[in-house]
Design a protein around this motif. Structure first.
Motif, PDB file in Angstrom:
ATOM      1  N   MET A  24      29.087 141.474  42.123  1.00 27.16           N
ATOM      2  CA  MET A  24      29.483 140.269  42.678  1.00 27.16           C
ATOM      3  C   MET A  24      30.650 140.149  43.527  1.00 27.16           C
ATOM      4  O   MET A  24      30.638 139.701  44.603  1.00 27.16           O
ATOM      5  CB  MET A  24      29.340 139.198  41.831  1.00 27.16           C
ATOM      6  N   ARG A  25      31.555 140.620  43.051  1.00 31.16           N
ATOM      7  CA  ARG A  25      32.783 140.726  43.805  1.00 31.16           C
ATOM      8  C   ARG A  25      32.796 141.504  45.178  1.00 31.16           C
ATOM      9  O   ARG A  25      33.409 141.214  45.980  1.00 31.16           O
ATOM     10  CB  ARG A  25      33.719 141.334  42.818  1.00 31.16           C
ATOM     11  N   GLU A  26      32.059 142.538  44.973  1.00 30.08           N
ATOM     12  CA  GLU A  26      31.661 143.384  46.227  1.00 30.08           C
ATOM     13  C   GLU A  26      31.028 142.434  47.311  1.00 30.08           C
ATOM     14  O   GLU A  26      31.450 142.768  48.721  1.00 30.08           O
ATOM     15  CB  GLU A  26      30.995 144.600  45.953  1.00 30.08           C
ATOM     16  N   LEU A  27      30.083 141.800  46.834  1.00 29.31           N
ATOM     17  CA  LEU A  27      29.514 140.826  48.048  1.00 29.31           C
ATOM     18  C   LEU A  27      30.432 139.722  48.476  1.00 29.31           C
ATOM     19  O   LEU A  27      30.216 139.461  49.579  1.00 29.31           O
ATOM     20  CB  LEU A  27      28.125 140.235  47.078  1.00 29.31           C
ATOM     21  N   THR A  28      31.213 139.324  47.681  1.00 33.03           N
ATOM     22  CA  THR A  28      32.373 138.341  48.087  1.00 33.03           C
ATOM     23  C   THR A  28      33.259 138.961  49.192  1.00 33.03           C
ATOM     24  O   THR A  28      33.423 138.338  50.063  1.00 33.03           O
ATOM     25  CB  THR A  28      33.106 137.727  46.945  1.00 33.03           C
ATOM     26  N   ASN A  29      33.633 140.265  48.853  1.00 32.14           N
ATOM     27  CA  ASN A  29      34.452 140.941  49.887  1.00 32.14           C
ATOM     28  C   ASN A  29      33.741 141.273  51.305  1.00 32.14           C
ATOM     29  O   ASN A  29      34.258 140.977  52.204  1.00 32.14           O
ATOM     30  CB  ASN A  29      34.864 142.158  49.395  1.00 32.14           C
ATOM     31  N   ILE A  30      32.527 141.287  51.156  1.00 31.22           N
ATOM     32  CA  ILE A  30      31.565 141.823  52.365  1.00 31.22           C
ATOM     33  C   ILE A  30      31.541 140.541  53.318  1.00 31.22           C
ATOM     34  O   ILE A  30      31.891 140.470  54.363  1.00 31.22           O
ATOM     35  CB  ILE A  30      30.170 142.169  51.905  1.00 31.22           C
ATOM     36  N   PHE A  31      31.087 139.447  52.487  1.00 29.07           N
ATOM     37  CA  PHE A  31      31.032 138.165  53.239  1.00 29.07           C
ATOM     38  C   PHE A  31      32.445 137.646  53.847  1.00 29.07           C
ATOM     39  O   PHE A  31      32.401 137.194  55.118  1.00 29.07           O
ATOM     40  CB  PHE A  31      30.337 137.034  52.213  1.00 29.07           C
ATOM     41  N   LYS A  32      33.473 137.713  53.002  1.00 34.32           N
ATOM     42  CA  LYS A  32      34.882 137.562  53.586  1.00 34.32           C
ATOM     43  C   LYS A  32      35.232 138.319  54.642  1.00 34.32           C
ATOM     44  O   LYS A  32      35.490 137.705  55.953  1.00 34.32           O
ATOM     45  CB  LYS A  32      35.714 137.863  52.612  1.00 34.32           C
ATOM     46  N   ASN A  33      34.968 139.713  54.582  1.00 33.66           N
ATOM     47  CA  ASN A  33      35.229 140.444  55.848  1.00 33.66           C
ATOM     48  C   ASN A  33      34.271 140.211  57.224  1.00 33.66           C
ATOM     49  O   ASN A  33      34.850 140.158  58.322  1.00 33.66           O
ATOM     50  CB  ASN A  33      35.257 141.912  55.549  1.00 33.66           C
ATOM     51  N   MET A  34      33.213 139.697  56.819  1.00 36.43           N
ATOM     52  CA  MET A  34      32.364 139.636  58.035  1.00 36.43           C
ATOM     53  C   MET A  34      32.471 138.231  58.656  1.00 36.43           C
ATOM     54  O   MET A  34      32.436 138.088  59.735  1.00 36.43           O
ATOM     55  CB  MET A  34      30.748 139.207  57.599  1.00 36.43           C
ATOM     56  N   SER A  35      33.008 137.249  57.945  1.00 34.39           N
ATOM     57  CA  SER A  35      33.601 136.024  58.581  1.00 34.39           C
ATOM     58  C   SER A  35      34.791 136.147  59.109  1.00 34.39           C
ATOM     59  O   SER A  35      34.972 135.583  60.389  1.00 34.39           O
ATOM     60  CB  SER A  35      33.508 134.830  57.348  1.00 34.39           C
ATOM     61  N   LEU A  36      35.823 137.113  59.000  1.00 34.34           N
ATOM     62  CA  LEU A  36      36.796 137.364  59.533  1.00 34.34           C
ATOM     63  C   LEU A  36      36.694 137.894  60.628  1.00 34.34           C
ATOM     64  O   LEU A  36      37.011 137.663  61.796  1.00 34.34           O
ATOM     65  CB  LEU A  36      37.942 138.325  58.591  1.00 34.34           C
ATOM     66  N   VAL A  37      35.705 138.934  60.697  1.00 34.44           N
ATOM     67  CA  VAL A  37      35.381 139.751  62.162  1.00 34.44           C
ATOM     68  C   VAL A  37      34.547 138.748  63.088  1.00 34.44           C
ATOM     69  O   VAL A  37      34.797 138.743  64.396  1.00 34.44           O
ATOM     70  CB  VAL A  37      34.430 140.863  61.895  1.00 34.44           C
ATOM     71  N   SER A  38      33.795 137.800  62.648  1.00 34.11           N
ATOM     72  CA  SER A  38      33.226 136.951  63.763  1.00 34.11           C
ATOM     73  C   SER A  38      34.166 135.939  64.006  1.00 34.11           C
ATOM     74  O   SER A  38      33.947 135.554  65.175  1.00 34.11           O
ATOM     75  CB  SER A  38      31.784 136.133  62.877  1.00 34.11           C
ATOM     76  N   GLN A  39      34.929 135.520  63.383  1.00 39.07           N
ATOM     77  CA  GLN A  39      36.074 134.435  63.746  1.00 39.07           C
ATOM     78  C   GLN A  39      37.177 135.218  64.746  1.00 39.07           C
ATOM     79  O   GLN A  39      37.276 134.408  65.705  1.00 39.07           O
ATOM     80  CB  GLN A  39      36.967 134.030  62.410  1.00 39.07           C
ATOM     81  N   PHE A  40      37.340 136.262  64.583  1.00 35.41           N
ATOM     82  CA  PHE A  40      38.136 137.131  65.409  1.00 35.41           C
ATOM     83  C   PHE A  40      37.307 137.300  66.675  1.00 35.41           C
ATOM     84  O   PHE A  40      38.149 137.118  67.760  1.00 35.41           O
ATOM     85  CB  PHE A  40      38.541 138.353  64.794  1.00 35.41           C
TER      86      PHE A  40
END
Length: 87
Positions: free
Chosen positions: A1-17
């Motif tokens: 579950m922690r890995e999925l959270t990190n994936i979503f966090k990184n995806m949101s950072l990339v899209s925001q950037f």
């Protein structure tokens, strides 16, 4: 579950950037379109508008780079083991 959270966090950072990079250019081109339609200026207005938009995008990228480097430096300093701190 922690890995999925990190994936979503990184995806949101990339899209925001990505949105932060494209927004200044789109705003400047929108301003140029408004200037040409309202005041009848020529198409030459788009050229400086595009370059000013790119300048804003490069500023966003540079600030993101500085913030990332500052965070990495802080994490490196926290990971050092000192005499009284054994981890």
């Amino acid at each position: 579950m922690r890995e999925l959270t990190n994936i979503f966090k990184n995806m949101s950072l990339v899209s925001q950037f990505g949105l932060s990079l494209i927004t200044p250019t789109l705003l400047m081109l929108g301003l140029c379109w408004w200037l040409t339609s309202s005041f009848g200026l020529g198409g030459w207005v788009y050229i400086p508008g595009f370059f000013f938009g790119l300048g804003g995008s490069f500023t966003v990228a540079y600030k993101f780079y500085r913030t990332t480097m500052k965070k990495e430096k802080k994490q490196d300093q926290e990971q050092k083991v000192s005499f009284n701190k054994h981890s």
